[in-house]
Design a protein around this motif. Sequence first.
Motif, mmCIF file in Angstrom:
data_model
loop_
_atom_site.group_PDB
_atom_site.id
_atom_site.type_symbol
_atom_site.label_atom_id
_atom_site.label_comp_id
_atom_site.label_asym_id
_atom_site.label_seq_id
_atom_site.Cartn_x
_atom_site.Cartn_y
_atom_site.Cartn_z
ATOM 1 N N SER A 70 0.830 -1.204 0.000
ATOM 2 C CA SER A 70 0.000 0.000 0.000
ATOM 3 C C SER A 70 0.865 1.255 0.000
ATOM 4 N N PRO A 71 0.278 2.409 -0.334
ATOM 5 C CA PRO A 71 1.054 3.660 -0.265
ATOM 6 C C PRO A 71 1.494 3.955 1.161
ATOM 7 N N GLY A 72 2.603 4.696 1.264
ATOM 8 C CA GLY A 72 3.063 5.152 2.565
ATOM 9 C C GLY A 72 3.765 4.105 3.390
ATOM 10 N N THR A 73 4.188 2.992 2.780
ATOM 11 C CA THR A 73 4.858 1.932 3.547
ATOM 12 C C THR A 73 6.373 1.958 3.387
ATOM 13 N N GLY A 74 6.918 3.011 2.803
ATOM 14 C CA GLY A 74 8.364 3.175 2.760
ATOM 15 C C GLY A 74 9.044 2.613 1.529
ATOM 16 N N LYS A 75 8.301 2.341 0.470
ATOM 17 C CA LYS A 75 8.902 1.730 -0.723
ATOM 18 C C LYS A 75 9.949 2.650 -1.352
ATOM 19 N N THR A 76 9.637 3.931 -1.475
ATOM 20 C CA THR A 76 10.588 4.862 -2.088
ATOM 21 C C THR A 76 11.834 5.009 -1.220
ATOM 22 N N THR A 77 11.650 5.103 0.088
ATOM 23 C CA THR A 77 12.794 5.243 0.995
ATOM 24 C C THR A 77 13.724 4.038 0.899
ATOM 25 N N VAL A 78 13.152 2.834 0.895
ATOM 26 C CA VAL A 78 13.974 1.630 0.804
ATOM 27 C C VAL A 78 14.672 1.566 -0.559
ATOM 28 N N ALA A 79 13.997 1.975 -1.618
ATOM 29 C CA ALA A 79 14.623 1.976 -2.946
ATOM 30 C C ALA A 79 15.835 2.898 -2.966
ATOM 31 N N ARG A 80 15.720 4.067 -2.325
ATOM 32 C CA ARG A 80 16.837 5.009 -2.287
ATOM 33 C C ARG A 80 18.017 4.405 -1.513
ATOM 34 N N LEU A 81 17.736 3.773 -0.385
ATOM 35 C CA LEU A 81 18.808 3.155 0.404
ATOM 36 C C LEU A 81 19.427 1.970 -0.345
ATOM 37 N N VAL A 91 19.338 3.835 -9.727
ATOM 38 C CA VAL A 91 18.094 3.076 -9.618
ATOM 39 C C VAL A 91 16.975 3.822 -10.339
ATOM 40 N N LEU A 92 16.267 3.124 -11.217
ATOM 41 C CA LEU A 92 15.050 3.646 -11.841
ATOM 42 C C LEU A 92 13.872 3.078 -11.074
ATOM 43 N N PHE A 93 13.156 3.945 -10.347
ATOM 44 C CA PHE A 93 12.038 3.522 -9.505
ATOM 45 C C PHE A 93 10.746 3.892 -10.213
ATOM 46 N N ILE A 94 9.957 2.902 -10.620
ATOM 47 C CA ILE A 94 8.708 3.128 -11.356
ATOM 48 C C ILE A 94 7.549 2.980 -10.385
ATOM 49 N N ASP A 95 7.005 4.109 -9.961
ATOM 50 C CA ASP A 95 5.890 4.077 -9.011
ATOM 51 C C ASP A 95 4.590 3.763 -9.752
ATOM 52 N N GLU A 96 3.728 2.975 -9.110
ATOM 53 C CA GLU A 96 2.462 2.556 -9.723
ATOM 54 C C GLU A 96 2.709 2.004 -11.132
ATOM 55 N N ALA A 139 10.135 -1.806 -9.759
ATOM 56 C CA ALA A 139 8.739 -1.517 -10.108
ATOM 57 C C ALA A 139 7.901 -1.657 -8.845
ATOM 58 N N ALA A 140 7.078 -0.637 -8.566
ATOM 59 C CA ALA A 140 6.334 -0.623 -7.300
ATOM 60 C C ALA A 140 4.854 -0.394 -7.549
ATOM 61 N N GLY A 141 4.030 -0.897 -6.626
ATOM 62 C CA GLY A 141 2.597 -0.664 -6.721
ATOM 63 C C GLY A 141 1.819 -1.616 -5.829
ATOM 64 N N TYR A 142 0.486 -1.517 -5.905
ATOM 65 C CA TYR A 142 -0.379 -2.413 -5.143
ATOM 66 C C TYR A 142 -0.117 -3.876 -5.534
ATOM 67 N N THR A 143 -0.300 -4.784 -4.594
ATOM 68 C CA THR A 143 0.063 -6.184 -4.811
ATOM 69 C C THR A 143 -0.702 -6.809 -5.973
ATOM 70 N N THR A 144 -2.028 -6.718 -5.965
ATOM 71 C CA THR A 144 -2.825 -7.359 -7.014
ATOM 72 C C THR A 144 -2.534 -6.762 -8.376
ATOM 73 N N GLU A 145 -2.468 -5.447 -8.437
ATOM 74 C CA GLU A 145 -2.233 -4.781 -9.716
ATOM 75 C C GLU A 145 -0.852 -5.115 -10.265
ATOM 76 N N MET A 146 0.136 -5.290 -9.381
ATOM 77 C CA MET A 146 1.482 -5.609 -9.851
ATOM 78 C C MET A 146 1.559 -7.016 -10.440
ATOM 79 N N GLN A 147 0.697 -7.914 -9.983
ATOM 80 C CA GLN A 147 0.653 -9.239 -10.590
ATOM 81 C C GLN A 147 0.225 -9.137 -12.047
ATOM 82 N N ARG A 148 -0.720 -8.245 -12.330
ATOM 83 C CA ARG A 148 -1.139 -8.025 -13.717
ATOM 84 C C ARG A 148 -0.001 -7.422 -14.529
ATOM 85 N N PHE A 149 0.744 -6.515 -13.930
ATOM 86 C CA PHE A 149 1.865 -5.887 -14.627
ATOM 87 C C PHE A 149 2.912 -6.926 -15.021
ATOM 88 N N LEU A 150 3.214 -7.840 -14.111
ATOM 89 C CA LEU A 150 4.235 -8.849 -14.390
ATOM 90 C C LEU A 150 3.782 -9.835 -15.460
#
Length: 832
Positions: free
Chosen positions: A618-629, A676-681, A717-728
Amino acid sequence: MAQGSVQVTHAGSSRWRRRTGEYGSVSAALEAATDGDVITLAPGTYRENLVLERTVTLRGPERAAAGSVRIAPAEGVALTVRSSAVVQHLQIEAQDAASPALLVEDGAAELNGLRVMTRSASGIEVRGGARPTVRRCTVDNPAGAGITVTGGAGGVYEECEVVSAGQSGVSVRDGAHPRLERCTVHHASGAGLSLHGEGSAAEAVGCEVYEIKGSGVQVVARATGHLTDCRVHRTTADGVTLDTDAVLTLADCDIHDIPENALDLRSRSVLTLTRSTVRRFGRNGLSVWDPGTRADANSCEIHDSTGDYPAVWISDGASVVLDSCRVHTVPDALFILDRGSRADVVDSDLAQVRGTAVSVSDGATVQLDDCRIREAATGAWFRDHGSGGTLANCTVDGVATGFIVTKGADPDIDRCTVTSPSEAGFYVSAEGRGTFHGCRVSGSQGYGFHVIDGCRTTLRRCRTERCARGGFEFAEQGPLVEDCRSDDTATVTAPGDKGAAESGGAAPPTAPKGSADGKGAPPALLPATAPAAQQQPTARKAADARKSGPAAGEEAESPAVPARPAQEVLGELDTLVGLESVKREVRALTDMIEVGRRRQEAGLKAASVRRHLVFTGSPGTGKTTVARLYGEILHALGVLERGHLVEVSRVDLVGEHIGSTAIRTQEAFDRARGGVLFIDEAYALSPEDGGRDFGREAIDTLVKLMEDHREEVVVIAAGYTTEMQRFLAVNPGVASRFSRTITFGDYTPEELLRIVEQQAEEHEYHLGEAATEALLKHFTALPKGPSFGNGRTARQTFESMVERHAGRVAQLSDPSTEDLTLLYADDLPESV
């Protein structure tokens, strides 16, 4: 021959002298009748071609139980009216594809309760000088048009229904001008309502157009329309289309459930939209093209897009005015492209925008006055040379970045306020310019004003407060700064300002170690109370400076900087609240990469480790911060040359025109080289209904680039769990490029409380015991649905408490240190 009897009541000079007669056919009765006579048809089928040339009344039984009267000739026009006759309660049937079933050629006939069931060129055709009144008539014509009004004809059509049409439901052309009241058109295979040709005009009041295989309303070739209190919905093409000097006024109308553009204007057409709603559309809510094309909207609402396109699209020299309008729940709100294109927006709201609220590019201009932008990734983005305009007295709240200015764009932004951006309030890069006068940023999680690349930006009387990383950050000389202030420094000056020390401002420091030109940001511009982790060495600071403009996708190319030790970065990762499984995954990856490096140094084979990752959650769980680190860790291990983060989303990768997507994607990838190329949503690149969507092109381009440059860039590549399954699953090569998926779970109530405690500690506040208990209870009760903000919710809760605390303490005449720092349970607003 008739299958029923015909009775004629002959009118006389006196009611007592009226007489009746019986006739074997309708034609015989019409021959015998004179003006004023009433011809009554018994139920049955009359296979005659009837012509009414006198002012008579022709009627069948009013009640359906009595049986129907069918006028059903083998060929030709079933009924022709050339007088002011009255025709009631008949069923008209015909089979001639070259002729209408019912033809009104002259006079002011009254047609009432007719049912036209035919396979003709037109169900009802009105032409010449005819001005009929048509009430409660039904047309079913799957072979041709429903109702055609042509050749200067007019008339009033009340409570009529076109239940099917093989062409347009209602067609108005060649100078005709009907009025439609409370009519319904559905299941047509052409436009629901079609207006064509100079002098053609129609007025529709209280009408409904739906289930159309084509456009709902089409106005073309200098035709004019006026629709009031009408509904257009469930079409297969655009809802309303204007082309070639068309003019249309919509008042109190509702356009909804449109798979394409809800309103599409081209070639000098003009649309006036008042108190109308546009909702649930698949492409643009309002699409305006070409020089001279104009749309004026007043007190309108555009919302709930079902696609991935801007709600309002203005290009090729067109113009739009939005006055007191609302645009919300859309991917992007307002896109203005091309030189000569212009948008004027006054007293309007742009909210719940997944991408950019206002995008100005390719030389277009925009003017926003007294507008409000809320909950968007980017408030306003001026993209390139020649793009600009004026924004005055606008507010931007709850966005990632308030204003972005890049590639030579030069807007004038006056008295605008940005509150609570998660990145930067104002971000300028890549030769962007801009004048910011009297602007204010508060509560930024990044910088207030962030200007890099030596951009010649002018800032006058700007203010910042409570910006986590600093009020003003100028990476190089270039900005002109006059009378600007931040709550972390008395006076702000641009780098290289020799008068800074004399004026009481923060003088630029000498060049730090590792800096070739001494253009590092002055320490006085960093937050006075920032924690040690934020007052960072050069490498970390440079990476964060690039991060402050992620929505722009405009990270500056800079030399490689010294890396922090991997253990130091991992230590910072460990200090993040929660995310235990994420930390284990990152450490496992780090260990594999480090051991592989050591094996290579020892002359041994190293296992191949694919470093591309998928972050779900979900949003706000630190994905961007962890990607930067993660990028910093790989830089420290020598895997990546720079380790910087380039954050992009669909709007940065997908172009508006054929061929532009591959170019944008390549540019974003090139900016991320060495990092790092971070692709949100990322799932937005593969929408579920993406038949003609350019997102697939972006995915295909990325897959190839990831293979060709596997050692240069790490893609996350980042996003909601279900939607990311469709992306993959969208491309066979996508899933194979990513080594693993890391899931970021929602924060627990205890972890959310810890985030608030960290925020309080950083800002020198303390939580009372009752406040701690109240917060834990509050976070436990919060619904954890799709809109739950996780860490963002915790930070917003803390900010709300600080505001309530300020309102309480401001009433004290002599507050103590405890009064100034202690937060009570009462400081937690009930509405939070």
